[in-house]
Design an enzyme around this catalytic site. Structure first.
Site, PDB file in Angstrom:
ATOM      1  N   TRP A 100      61.269  44.100  24.389  1.00  0.00           N
ATOM      2  CA  TRP A 100      60.348  44.439  25.482  1.00  0.00           C
ATOM      3  C   TRP A 100      59.975  45.908  25.446  1.00  0.00           C
ATOM      4  O   TRP A 100      58.817  46.261  25.670  1.00  0.00           O
ATOM      5  CB  TRP A 100      60.937  44.036  26.832  1.00  0.00           C
ATOM      6  N   ASP A 167      61.307  49.406  33.348  1.00  0.00           N
ATOM      7  CA  ASP A 167      61.102  47.965  33.357  1.00  0.00           C
ATOM      8  C   ASP A 167      62.428  47.335  33.786  1.00  0.00           C
ATOM      9  O   ASP A 167      63.389  47.334  33.024  1.00  0.00           O
ATOM     10  CB  ASP A 167      60.690  47.502  31.950  1.00  0.00           C
ATOM     11  N   LYS A 191      62.647  36.518  36.498  1.00  0.00           N
ATOM     12  CA  LYS A 191      64.007  36.669  35.965  1.00  0.00           C
ATOM     13  C   LYS A 191      65.046  36.707  37.084  1.00  0.00           C
ATOM     14  O   LYS A 191      66.125  36.182  36.938  1.00  0.00           O
ATOM     15  CB  LYS A 191      64.127  37.929  35.104  1.00  0.00           C
TER      16      LYS A 191
HETATM   17  C1  LIG Z   1      60.678  38.752  30.346  1.00  0.00           C
HETATM   18  C2  LIG Z   1      60.564  40.210  30.248  1.00  0.00           C
HETATM   19  C3  LIG Z   1      59.318  40.849  30.129  1.00  0.00           C
HETATM   20  C4  LIG Z   1      58.021  40.083  30.007  1.00  0.00           C
HETATM   21  O1  LIG Z   1      57.664  39.551  31.208  1.00  0.00           O
HETATM   22  P1  LIG Z   1      56.298  38.729  31.403  1.00  0.00           P
HETATM   23  O2  LIG Z   1      56.270  38.577  32.890  1.00  0.00           O
HETATM   24  O3  LIG Z   1      56.453  37.454  30.660  1.00  0.00           O
HETATM   25  O4  LIG Z   1      55.175  39.539  30.894  1.00  0.00           O
HETATM   26  C5  LIG Z   1      59.293  42.229  30.093  1.00  0.00           C
HETATM   27  N1  LIG Z   1      60.414  42.945  30.179  1.00  0.00           N
HETATM   28  C6  LIG Z   1      61.631  42.375  30.300  1.00  0.00           C
HETATM   29  C7  LIG Z   1      62.845  43.229  30.392  1.00  0.00           C
HETATM   30  C8  LIG Z   1      61.742  40.992  30.340  1.00  0.00           C
HETATM   31  O5  LIG Z   1      62.946  40.416  30.458  1.00  0.00           O
END
Ligand SMILES: *Cc1c(COP(=O)(O)O)cnc(C)c1O
Length: 354
Positions: A100, A167, A191
Site C-alpha cells: 500500500w 494511511d 478493514k
Molecule cells: C486495503 C488497504 C488499502 C486500499 O484500500 P481501498 O479502499 O481498497 O482503496 C490501502 N491501505 C491499506 C493499509 C489497506 O489495508
C-alpha cells in the site's frame, strides 16, 4: 452456522451492527422508509452524517482541536492521489513498508518529487525501518501505520515538524495513539470501521491551501469540508453502517477497550505461532501487527491437512496474501477472542496429529 471470519477486508463487523443495519434497510427508525430510499439531504440522513463525523473525531480524541472528518468515496486508493494533489508542491517524503505504501508513492510521483526515506522491500516487507531522515524541504511525510498484507505495524511514529500523513486503513480505532500528532489520517472503512464504499479522512484544515495547482472539485479537501462531506451524494449506506460501528466502539469502552481485547487476541495467536514447532511467524517480532498475524508452515507438507481442518471447523479467510503465502489471521475489533482460540486449538491439534 456463523463462521469464524478472519478475512482481511471487507471483514468481520459486530453482529449487533449487522442486525441493526439490516433492519434499517426495511424500515429506518419507524419512518416507513428504507435508509436506502431517503434523500441524502433529508434531515434523517444529514443527522447520520453529522453524528458519524463527530463520533469519529470524539473517539480519536480530536474534537475541538482544529480537525475535520470527511466520509469520501474511492477508497484509500483515491487518498493516495488526493493527498499529493492537495499537499505536494515540490517534494514529499514517504516510508515504504509494503504494497500500500508503494502504491501511495506511485501516485504521489505524478505530482512532484518523492523521496523514499527508507524501505523494507529488501526483506519482503517483514519489518518496519526505524532509522531514516525526513528531508528539511519535504512538504509532508507519509507512512502506513499497519501493513495489512505483511502483518507489520508502526509502534512509534517519527517526531517531525512536517505535516504527518498516515494511511490507517487497517488499524484505525484499534489502539490508543496521540492522534493529534497527525495532520491527516485516512482509512478505507472496510478493514476496521464499516463496509466497503466509504473512506474516513480526518485532517487539520490549516495544512490546506499551500499548493499552487488547481484542484478539481472532487479531489479538493477544501470543497468537501465546505460542503460538510456532502459535495455530491455520499455513500449513504456505507456511512450509516460505519456510524453503527462507531457507536458500537463507544458503547463497548472506546478505543482503549478495543486495544485491550486486540492485545489479548494477538498474544493468543503469536504465543502459539512461537511455541508450535510446525509454524513460524513471518513479520519480525518487534513489528508484529495485532490486526493481521502472518505465519507459515515450517513444512508445506502439512498444508493440505491443516487447510481441511480449519475449513471444516467453520474458519473463513485464513489464507495468506499471495505475496507472503502461508496464513494470515485478520483480527479486527469485532473479532471475538473465542474465534482466535478456535484457530489456536486447531494448530495444537495439527501438532498432535503430525
Ligand atoms: C486495503 C488497504 C488499502 C486500499 O484500500 P481501498 O479502499 O481498497 O482503496 C490501502 N491501505 C491499506 C493499509 C489497506 O489495508
Amino acid at each position: 452456522m456463523k463462521k469464524h471470519n478472519f478475512s482481511a477486508g471487507p471483514c468481520i463487523l459486530p453482529q449487533e451492527v449487522f442486525q441493526e443495519a439490516s433492519q434499517a434497510i426495511l424500515d429506518y427508525n419507524n419512518s416507513g422508509l428504507s435508509i436506502l430510499e431517503i434523500s441524502h439531504r433529508s434531515p434523517a440522513f444529514v443527522a447520520v452524517m453529522e453524528e458519524a463525523r463527530s463520533l469519529a473525531l470524539e473517539l480519536l480524541g480530536l474534537k475541538d482541536k482544529g480537525y475535520k472528518a470527511l466520509f469520501l468515496q474511492g477508497g484509500a486508493s483515491t487518498q493516495f492521489l488526493m493527498v499529493a494533489y492537495n499537499l505536494l508542491e515540490k517534494k514529499a517524503a514517504y516510508l515504504n513498508t509494503g504494497t500500500w505504501s508503494s502504491k501511495a508513492i506511485k501516485e504521489a510521483k505524478l505530482f512532484g518529487e518523492v523521496v523514499e526515506v527508507a524501505s523494507s522491500k529488501d526483506e519482503n516487507f517483514n519489518y518496519i525501518p526505524k532509522s531514516f531522515t525526513i528531508p528539511e524541504d519535504a512538504d509532508y511525510f507519509h507512512c502506513t501505520s499497519n501493513n495489512t498484507i505483511f502483518g507489520t505495524q508502526i509502534k512509534k511514529f517519527p517526531s517531525t515538524a512536517k505535516p504527518l500523513i498516515c494511511d490507517m486503513s487497517s488499524d484505525i480505532f484499534s489502539r490508543e495513539l496521540d492522534f493529534s500528532k497527525f495532520d491527516l489520517i485516512y482509512a478505507g472503512a472496510q478493514k476496521n470501521m464499516g463496509p466497503a464504499g466509504t473512506t474516513l479522512v480526518v485532517l487539520k484544515e490549516e495544512i490546506l491551501g499551500k499548493v499552487s495547482r488547481e484542484i478539481p472539485s472532487m479531489m479538493d479537501y477544501q470543497v468537501h469540508i465546505g460542503k460538510d462531506s456532502m459535495f455530491n451524494t455520499p455513500a449513504v449506506y456505507a456511512v450509516y453502517v460505519s456510524l453503527l460501528t462507531l457507536r458500537w466502539i463507544k458503547a463497548n469502552g472506546g478505543i482503549k477497550a478495543m486495544e485491550e481485547r486486540n492485545e489479548q487476541k494477538a498474544d493468543l495467536i503469536y504465543n502459539e505461532i512461537d511455541r508450535n514447532p510446525l509454524f513460524k511467524g513471518f513479520a519480525r517480532k518487534e513489528d508484529r501487527s495485532p490486526m493481521n498475524a502472518t505465519f507459515n508452515l515450517v513444512d508445506e507438507g502439512h498444508k493440505e491437512i491443516f487447510d481441511k481442518m480449519w475449513k471444516d471447523a467453520g474458519v473463513n479467510g485464513l489464507n495468506g496474501h499471495r505475496s507472503v503465502g502461508g496464513y494470515r489471521a485478520s483480527m479486527y475489533n469485532a473479532m471475538p477472542v473465542e474465534s482466535v482460540q478456535v484457530v489456536v486449538d486447531l494448530m495444537q491439534e495439527l501438532e498432535n496429529k503430525a
